[in-house]
Design a protein around this motif. Structure first.
Motif, mmCIF file in Angstrom:
data_model
loop_
_atom_site.group_PDB
_atom_site.id
_atom_site.type_symbol
_atom_site.label_atom_id
_atom_site.label_comp_id
_atom_site.label_asym_id
_atom_site.label_seq_id
_atom_site.Cartn_x
_atom_site.Cartn_y
_atom_site.Cartn_z
ATOM 1 N N ALA A 1 52.994 -1.404 10.377
ATOM 2 C CA ALA A 1 51.817 -0.713 10.893
ATOM 3 C C ALA A 1 52.278 0.698 11.238
ATOM 4 O O ALA A 1 53.005 0.901 12.210
ATOM 5 C CB ALA A 1 51.264 -1.420 12.122
ATOM 6 N N ARG A 2 51.878 1.651 10.460
ATOM 7 C CA ARG A 2 52.430 2.995 10.559
ATOM 8 C C ARG A 2 52.077 3.664 11.892
ATOM 9 O O ARG A 2 50.956 3.567 12.368
ATOM 10 C CB ARG A 2 51.898 3.852 9.408
ATOM 11 N N ILE B 1 55.426 -4.246 13.684
ATOM 12 C CA ILE B 1 54.967 -3.185 14.580
ATOM 13 C C ILE B 1 56.059 -2.858 15.591
ATOM 14 O O ILE B 1 57.062 -3.551 15.702
ATOM 15 C CB ILE B 1 53.670 -3.584 15.317
ATOM 16 N N ASP B 2 55.840 -1.780 16.337
ATOM 17 C CA ASP B 2 56.675 -1.371 17.475
ATOM 18 C C ASP B 2 58.087 -0.965 17.095
ATOM 19 O O ASP B 2 58.964 -0.939 17.940
ATOM 20 C CB ASP B 2 56.729 -2.468 18.530
ATOM 21 N N PHE B 3 58.350 -0.621 15.822
ATOM 22 C CA PHE B 3 59.695 -0.172 15.452
ATOM 23 C C PHE B 3 59.983 1.185 16.088
ATOM 24 O O PHE B 3 59.173 2.090 16.068
ATOM 25 C CB PHE B 3 59.845 -0.093 13.933
ATOM 26 N N GLY B 4 61.163 1.311 16.665
ATOM 27 C CA GLY B 4 61.574 2.562 17.306
ATOM 28 C C GLY B 4 61.063 2.734 18.709
ATOM 29 O O GLY B 4 61.528 3.604 19.443
ATOM 30 N N ILE B 5 60.112 1.908 19.137
ATOM 31 C CA ILE B 5 59.512 2.095 20.457
ATOM 32 C C ILE B 5 60.463 1.606 21.553
ATOM 33 O O ILE B 5 60.535 2.188 22.630
ATOM 34 C CB ILE B 5 58.159 1.372 20.522
ATOM 35 N N ALA B 6 61.223 0.546 21.269
ATOM 36 C CA ALA B 6 62.131 0.023 22.284
ATOM 37 C C ALA B 6 63.151 1.072 22.698
ATOM 38 O O ALA B 6 63.444 1.249 23.873
ATOM 39 C CB ALA B 6 62.843 -1.226 21.753
#
Length: 687
Positions: free
Chosen positions: A76-77, A154-159
Motif C-alpha cells: 500500500a503505497r 503496509i507500514d513499511f519504514g514507519i517503525a
C-alpha cells in the motif's frame, strides 16, 4: 467498514477530510480519509510525540520520505507525510479488505493456492521494500491487508520513523521479532525475513511459530527453541525453517526467498554455503541487499502454480521479481506453466498468441529518461493554465488558453489522444479559460472580460452554477480550496481584490480576504496549515501574502522579491508549510508560510519567472519554474540543486507548468506563449 468519529478526534488532517476510524494499535490510530480529489486514503496518526524537536521532525520525515520510494506492487503505497502540531501522520493507499490476522482468526488458516499467494505476494513486497533501502521492522499478519487485488503489505519504514521520535522502548510485536532484535541489536533486512516466516507460518497454521502465551515464554522460545511448523506443507516448511535461523547471516535474503518460492531444484532443502544476507554493518542508508550470485541462478519451476495460483498472480510475481532485482530465468526446455491459464508459458506464447509480457501495467515498462519529450499539443492563444486531474477515468493533463480553448490528454499519450473540453461562457465564447478541479472533478473556469467567471465541468458546456460577478475587474488567477468541508474558489483580479466564492451558487462564501487592492494579483495557491485553510497570493507590489480563508485575515507577508511577483505555489517541506514564489527578479524563493521569512532562493533563469508547480521526482520534493526565457527548470526543494538540464519549450515564453506522477513515472508539462503544451518525462517516480 469504519466507525464514526468520536468527540475530540480530528475532522481534517492537512488536505484530507477524516471520514471515520479504521482501527487502533500500538503505533497509533488509523482513519479513513478523503483527498479533495475524492480518492479514499488511510491516515495513520502516530502516538509518537515530536515535542517541538526540529531534529526529530527532520529524521521522522526523512525516514517516511524513503518509504514513499518503494515500488507499489504488493504494497500500500505511502502517499504523503506531515506533522500536525506534535502529531505526525502518514497517508497511504486505502486497501479495502481485512488484515491477514483478522481473516485467519475468522475463517481459519490458508492452504493450497491461497497460502501460496500470501507467501509469494508478501515476499515480493519485502524484496521491493529492501530494494528501496528500507527495513520494515514490524512485519506481522496485521500489516498484511487482503485487498480485492491481492495481499498488500503496509507500514513499511514507519517503525523506524517512530523509533526516531519515541522516547523509549523497542518497536515491534514480540511474537514476530527476530532474535537479534530481542537482544537489542539493530533490525536489518534479515530480521524482516525472520518476521516474514513467522507471518507465513501463522497464515498456514493459525498460530505464530513460537507461540503466543506469555511475553517471557515467547521471547525465550525465539531465542532458544525450534519453531513450531507443524501443519505447514512442504516445500514451504523447509524454506520457513531456513528463514527462522537464529543467526541472521544464516537466513536467505528477501530476494532469494522470492527466487526459492519460484523454484530452484532442490536448493530449498539443501543449505547453501555462504550467505547472501547483508553483513552486520548493513543499514538502509548504506545500500540495498544483494541478490543471488550469477553462479547460483538456476532455471526454475514455479512451485506455487498448478491449481494454486492464477495467471494474473504469475505475471505480477514475474514483473515484481524483475523490478526488485530478484533473479529469475526461464527457458523453453524448463517452462513456467499455469494450468489455470490454459498451459500458457511465461517465456512463450499464450493460448491467444500473445507473449506473457503483453498487457503488463505501464509502470512495469522501462521508464523514460529525464527530459525525454513525450507530447506536444497546440491549443492556440497563450497557454495560461495547466492542471493534472482525472477525466473519463484516466489521469490527464488539463490545459486552458487565452483563445478560449481547453483540452485534455493522458500523460503518456501523444497528440492523437487529445480531447477537446467544452466550457460554458455565453456570448464571450472566446474568453480565456483556466483549468483545475471542483469537488475532485476536472473543471474549466472561463474568465469574462467584465470580471465574471463561469465554472463548468469539463466535457459539459453546462455551467455548475450562475456566473460569479463579485469582481469589478478582469480575474487573473483562480484556485480551489476546502473551507468548512465545502469546495470554494479563491480568485484575484487586476484591481488587487481577492474573493472567496461558491462555484455552485455564484455567491461569496464566508469572510472575504481584506485585501487593500490597487496592485494586480497575478497568482493564487491554496492549502492547509495547522489544520486551517489558507491562500497565498502573488502581487505586482513585489510581495506575496498569506490569507486565512476562515476569517479573511492576512497571516503573513513575504517581501523578499525586488520586483513583481507573478507566480506562487504551496507545499510542505520536512513537515513545515512553505510557499514558493517567482517573478520579475528571476529568482525562485522559498519561504516559511507562518512567518514570511525566506528559507532559500534558486537562481538560473535569465528572464522573468511566470509559472511554478510543486511535486515529487524520485521521491524528492521539487518545484518546477517556467520563465520568459523559454525554459523550465526543476529544483530539489531540500537542497536547491537543479535536476538535469533546463527544458526548452518550442513556443518561447513559458506561462504555465504542472508536475505529476503517474504510471511509475514523473511528468512535467509546460504551456507557452505560442499556444503549445509540451510534456516531458522526468524519469522514474521512485528510484
Amino acid at each position: 467498514m469504519f466507525r464514526p468519529l468520536q468527540a475530540g478526534e480530528p475532522t481534517r488532517l492537512g488536505d484530507y477530510r477524516v471520514v471515520g476510524g479504521l482501527g487502533e494499535g500500538g503505533q497509533g490510530v488509523v482513519y479513513l480519509g478523503e483527498h479533495p480529489s475524492g480518492e479514499r486514503v488511510a491516515i495513520k496518526v502516530l502516538h509518537a510525540r515530536l515535542a517541538g524537536r526540529s531534529e526529530a521532525r527532520e529524521r521522522f520525515l526523512r525516514e517516511v520520505d524513503a518509504a514513499m520510494r518503494v515500488a507499489a506492487f504488493c504494497t500500500a503505497r505511502v502517499l504523503d507525510v506531515a506533522v500536525d502540531g506534535d502529531r505526525p501522520f502518514i497517508v497511504s493507499e486505502f486497501v479495502d479488505g481485512p488484515s491477514l490476522e483478522d481473516s485467519v482468526r475468522e475463517h481459519g488458516p490458508r492452504s493450497g493456492g491461497a497460502l501460496d499467494r500470501v507467501a509469494v505476494s508478501t515476499a515480493t513486497a519485502l524484496a521491493a521494500i529492501h530494494r528501496a533501502g528500507i527495513v520494515h521492522r514490524d512485519f506481522k499478519p496485521s500489516n498484511v491487508l487482503l485487498g480485492p487485488d491481492g495481499p498488500r503489505v503496509i507500514d513499511f519504514g514507519i517503525a523506524r520513523a517512530i523509533d526516531m521520535t519515541a522516547t523509549g522502548g523497542s518497536v515491534g510485536t514480540p511474537a514476530y521479532m527476530a532474535p537479534e532484535v530481542i537482544r537489542g541489536e539493530p533490525a536489518r533486512p534479515a530480521s524482516d525475513v525472520f518476521s516474514w516466516a513467522v507471518t507465513v507460518g501463522f497464515a498456514a497454521t493459525g498460530r505464530p511459530s513460537f507461540g503466543r502465551d506469555t511475553f517471557p515464554a515467547v521471547l525465550y522460545r525465539i531465542l532458544n527453541a525450534h519453531p513450531d511448523l507443524d501443519g505447514v506443507p512442504e516445500p514451504l516448511r523447509a524454506l520457513l525453517a531456513r528463514c527462522l535461523a537464529k543467526a541472521p547471516q544464516d537466513r536467505p535474503s528477501a530476494a532469494e526467498v522470492l527466487h526459492l518460492l519460484l523454484g530452484q531444484d532442490h536448493s530449498v532443502t539443501t543449505p547453501i554455503k555462504g550467505t547472501t544476507s547483508p553483513g552486520p554493518g548493513w543499514t538502509p542508508e548504506a545500500g540495498t541487499p544483494p541478490v543471488l550470485p550469477a553462479a547460483r541462478r538456476r532455471r526454475s519451476r514455479l512451485l506455487v502454480v498448478g491449481s494454486a495460483a492464477s495467471a494474473a498472480v504469475l505475471v505480477s510475481v514475474i514483473v515484481v521479481a524483475l523490478r526488485t532485482g530478484a533473479p529469475m530465468t526461464t527457458s523453453p526446455s524448463v517452462p513456467v506453466t499455469s494450468p489455470a491459464a490454459g498451459g500458457a508459458t511465461a517465456g512463450g506464447a499464450t493460448a491467444g498468441g500473445a507473449t506473457a509480457g503483453a498487457g503488463l501495467p505501464k509502470s512495469a515498462a522501462a521508464p523514460r529518461p529525464y527530459g525525454r519529450r513525450t507530447a506536444r499539443v497546440a491549443l492556440g492563444g497563450e497557454v495560461n493554465s495547466l492542471a493534472v486531474s482525472s477525466y473519463q477515468g484516466r489521469r490527464v493533463v488539463l490545459a486552458g488558453s487565452t483563445a478560449g480553448v481547453a483540452r485534455a490528454w493522458r500523460l503518456d499519450a501523444g497528440p492523437s489522444q487529445v480531447a477537446e473540453l467544452r466550457a460554458g461562457g455565453g456570448a464571450e465564447a472566446g474568453a480565456a479559460v483556466d483549468v483545475g478541479e471542483v469537488d475532485g472533478r476536472a473543471a474549466a473556469f472561463r474568465r469574462l472580460q467584465g470580471g465574471g467567471v463561469v465554472v463548468s465541468g469539463v466535457g459539459d458546456a453546462a455551467p455548475l452554477g450562475p456566473a460569479y460577478a463579485g469582481h469589478g475587474a478582469m480575474v487573473y488567477a483562480i484556485a480551489a480550496a476546502q473551507v468548512a468541508g465545502r469546495t470554494v474558489l479563491v480568485s484575484g483580479d487586476q484591481a488587487g481584490k481577492i474573493h472567496v466564492w461558491d462555484p455552485k451558487t455564484g455567491k461569496d462564501s464566508g469572510p472575504q480576504p481584506r485585501a487593500a487592492g490597487g496592485d494586480p494579483v497575478f497568482g493564487v495557491a491554496t492549502g492547509t496549515m495547522d489544520g486551517h485553510p489558507f491562500a497565498v497570493t502573488a502581487s505586482a507590489d513585489d510581495t506575496a501574502q498569506v490569507w486565512d480563508l476562515e476569517d479573511g485575515s492576512r497571516r503573513a507577508t513575504f517581501r523578499g522579491h525586488t520586483g513583481d511577483v507573478f507566480a506562487v505555489a504551496a507545499t510542505a517541506l520536512d513537515g513545515a508549510p512553505v510557499a514558493v514564489s517567482g517573478g520579475s527578479d528571476r529568482v525562485v524563493r522559498v519561504w516559511d508560510l507562518r512567518s514570511g521569512h525566506e528559507l532559500a532562493s534558486f537562481a538560473g533563469h535569465t528572464a522573468e519567472i511566470a509559472a511554478l508547480a510543486v511535486g515529487r521526482v524520485k521521491g524528492r520534493a521539487v518545484v518546477a519554474s517556467g520563465a520568459f526565457d523559454g525554459t523550465v527548470r526543476v529544483w530539489d526543494l531540500r537542497d536547491g540543486r537543479q535536476l538535469g538540464e533546463p527544458l526548452r519549450t518550442p513556443g518561447g515564453r513559458v506561462y504555465s507548468v504542472a508536475v505529476a506522477e503517474d504510471g511509475g513515472e514523473s511528468w512535467l508539462a509546460a504551456g507557452d506563449v505560442g499556444g503549445d503544451v509540451t510534456v516531458w518525462s522526468l524519469g522514474p517516480a521512485s528510484p
